[in-house]
Design a protein around this motif. Sequence first.
Motif, PDB file in Angstrom:
ATOM      1  N   PHE A   1     -56.235  46.482  38.859  1.00 53.02           N
ATOM      2  CA  PHE A   1     -56.204  46.775  40.408  1.00 53.02           C
ATOM      3  C   PHE A   1     -57.131  46.082  41.115  1.00 53.02           C
ATOM      4  O   PHE A   1     -56.887  45.848  42.409  1.00 53.02           O
ATOM      5  CB  PHE A   1     -56.111  48.374  40.424  1.00 53.02           C
ATOM      6  CG  PHE A   1     -56.118  48.837  41.732  1.00 53.02           C
ATOM      7  CD1 PHE A   1     -54.578  49.149  42.057  1.00 53.02           C
ATOM      8  CD2 PHE A   1     -57.256  49.087  42.372  1.00 53.02           C
ATOM      9  CE1 PHE A   1     -54.498  49.569  43.549  1.00 53.02           C
ATOM     10  CE2 PHE A   1     -56.797  49.664  43.818  1.00 53.02           C
ATOM     11  CZ  PHE A   1     -55.431  50.148  44.457  1.00 53.02           C
ATOM     12  N   LYS A   2     -58.050  45.773  40.726  1.00 51.84           N
ATOM     13  CA  LYS A   2     -59.106  45.139  41.414  1.00 51.84           C
ATOM     14  C   LYS A   2     -58.857  43.615  41.692  1.00 51.84           C
ATOM     15  O   LYS A   2     -58.939  43.019  42.756  1.00 51.84           O
ATOM     16  CB  LYS A   2     -60.526  45.245  40.758  1.00 51.84           C
ATOM     17  CG  LYS A   2     -61.320  46.389  40.713  1.00 51.84           C
ATOM     18  CD  LYS A   2     -62.686  46.293  39.947  1.00 51.84           C
ATOM     19  CE  LYS A   2     -63.323  47.576  39.872  1.00 51.84           C
ATOM     20  NZ  LYS A   2     -64.685  47.501  39.015  1.00 51.84           N
ATOM     21  N   HIS A   3     -58.016  43.071  40.539  1.00 43.74           N
ATOM     22  CA  HIS A   3     -57.607  41.668  40.940  1.00 43.74           C
ATOM     23  C   HIS A   3     -56.508  41.759  41.805  1.00 43.74           C
ATOM     24  O   HIS A   3     -56.358  40.917  42.805  1.00 43.74           O
ATOM     25  CB  HIS A   3     -57.081  41.171  39.503  1.00 43.74           C
ATOM     26  CG  HIS A   3     -58.169  41.073  38.317  1.00 43.74           C
ATOM     27  ND1 HIS A   3     -59.279  40.552  38.799  1.00 43.74           N
ATOM     28  CD2 HIS A   3     -58.330  41.270  37.186  1.00 43.74           C
ATOM     29  CE1 HIS A   3     -60.248  40.562  37.716  1.00 43.74           C
ATOM     30  NE2 HIS A   3     -59.528  40.984  36.880  1.00 43.74           N
ATOM     31  N   LEU A   4     -55.577  42.680  41.621  1.00 42.13           N
ATOM     32  CA  LEU A   4     -54.529  42.980  42.654  1.00 42.13           C
ATOM     33  C   LEU A   4     -55.017  42.917  44.230  1.00 42.13           C
ATOM     34  O   LEU A   4     -54.474  42.522  45.282  1.00 42.13           O
ATOM     35  CB  LEU A   4     -53.483  44.074  42.422  1.00 42.13           C
ATOM     36  CG  LEU A   4     -52.440  44.331  43.230  1.00 42.13           C
ATOM     37  CD1 LEU A   4     -51.373  43.069  43.385  1.00 42.13           C
ATOM     38  CD2 LEU A   4     -51.683  45.655  42.739  1.00 42.13           C
ATOM     39  N   GLU A   5     -56.110  43.712  44.301  1.00 42.06           N
ATOM     40  CA  GLU A   5     -56.869  43.909  45.853  1.00 42.06           C
ATOM     41  C   GLU A   5     -57.057  42.404  46.274  1.00 42.06           C
ATOM     42  O   GLU A   5     -57.081  42.279  47.266  1.00 42.06           O
ATOM     43  CB  GLU A   5     -57.703  44.887  45.705  1.00 42.06           C
ATOM     44  CG  GLU A   5     -57.547  46.383  45.637  1.00 42.06           C
ATOM     45  CD  GLU A   5     -58.406  47.362  45.348  1.00 42.06           C
ATOM     46  OE1 GLU A   5     -59.694  46.893  44.876  1.00 42.06           O
ATOM     47  OE2 GLU A   5     -58.471  48.412  45.998  1.00 42.06           O
ATOM     48  N   GLU A   6     -57.750  41.972  45.321  1.00 43.89           N
ATOM     49  CA  GLU A   6     -58.254  40.613  45.796  1.00 43.89           C
ATOM     50  C   GLU A   6     -56.962  39.464  46.071  1.00 43.89           C
ATOM     51  O   GLU A   6     -56.930  38.721  47.157  1.00 43.89           O
ATOM     52  CB  GLU A   6     -59.014  39.744  44.405  1.00 43.89           C
ATOM     53  CG  GLU A   6     -59.606  38.554  45.159  1.00 43.89           C
ATOM     54  CD  GLU A   6     -60.549  37.891  44.111  1.00 43.89           C
ATOM     55  OE1 GLU A   6     -60.825  36.846  44.211  1.00 43.89           O
ATOM     56  OE2 GLU A   6     -61.189  38.478  43.130  1.00 43.89           O
ATOM     57  N   ILE A   7     -56.043  39.695  45.406  1.00 40.78           N
ATOM     58  CA  ILE A   7     -54.661  38.724  45.577  1.00 40.78           C
ATOM     59  C   ILE A   7     -54.227  39.293  46.807  1.00 40.78           C
ATOM     60  O   ILE A   7     -53.837  38.593  47.881  1.00 40.78           O
ATOM     61  CB  ILE A   7     -53.717  38.903  44.660  1.00 40.78           C
ATOM     62  CG1 ILE A   7     -54.290  38.214  43.367  1.00 40.78           C
ATOM     63  CG2 ILE A   7     -52.296  38.189  44.984  1.00 40.78           C
ATOM     64  CD1 ILE A   7     -53.464  38.764  41.780  1.00 40.78           C
ATOM     65  N   ASN A   8     -54.132  40.727  47.271  1.00 42.47           N
ATOM     66  CA  ASN A   8     -53.605  41.271  48.534  1.00 42.47           C
ATOM     67  C   ASN A   8     -54.294  40.895  49.755  1.00 42.47           C
ATOM     68  O   ASN A   8     -54.065  40.257  50.827  1.00 42.47           O
ATOM     69  CB  ASN A   8     -53.384  42.667  48.523  1.00 42.47           C
ATOM     70  CG  ASN A   8     -52.413  43.203  47.589  1.00 42.47           C
ATOM     71  OD1 ASN A   8     -51.337  42.468  47.413  1.00 42.47           O
ATOM     72  ND2 ASN A   8     -52.245  44.321  47.049  1.00 42.47           N
ATOM     73  N   TYR A   9     -55.752  40.675  49.388  1.00 42.54           N
ATOM     74  CA  TYR A   9     -56.759  40.092  50.602  1.00 42.54           C
ATOM     75  C   TYR A   9     -56.336  38.540  50.690  1.00 42.54           C
ATOM     76  O   TYR A   9     -56.112  38.398  52.087  1.00 42.54           O
ATOM     77  CB  TYR A   9     -57.902  40.205  50.019  1.00 42.54           C
ATOM     78  CG  TYR A   9     -58.925  39.614  50.955  1.00 42.54           C
ATOM     79  CD1 TYR A   9     -59.305  40.190  52.270  1.00 42.54           C
ATOM     80  CD2 TYR A   9     -59.522  38.346  50.746  1.00 42.54           C
ATOM     81  CE1 TYR A   9     -60.117  39.425  53.148  1.00 42.54           C
ATOM     82  CE2 TYR A   9     -60.577  37.757  51.711  1.00 42.54           C
ATOM     83  CZ  TYR A   9     -60.731  38.234  52.643  1.00 42.54           C
ATOM     84  OH  TYR A   9     -61.702  37.587  53.665  1.00 42.54           O
TER      85      TYR A   9
END
Length: 140
Positions: free
Chosen positions: A101-109
Amino acid sequence: MLYSMTYVVENLNVSAKTLRFYEEQGILPNISRDEKGRRVYNEQQIDWISFIRCLKETGMPLSKIKDYKELYELGNNTFLQREEMLMQHKLEVQKKIDESFKHLEEINYKIAMYELQKEEVMKNPNHKFKCHGLEVKIVN
């Protein structure tokens, strides 16, 4: 009801090779054969195969799955051990989910950064695109 290996392969997304391997390793015991010698699986085995896949796909090693199966076969006196195994595995799975989820947040950013700069980059070929802490000159 009995199910053919073909049914299991097609409906549980597991290969025939994997089913045979699980059987050889004792992870999937007591597989019956039909009159032609082909493997057939009962409802309980179908449920077990599905659970094996669940554990395997969430990172539990086959050795631990085999340990769980052996404890299960010992009956209710291993109930708490099995529960503890599953609770520990759940914690490991949750940790991986949280990391993903943290990685997904970074990708979304990063995608948002692209969206914010897209219009300017398309209008101005010399615009210095900023992402990942770097300035990148777009070359046409």
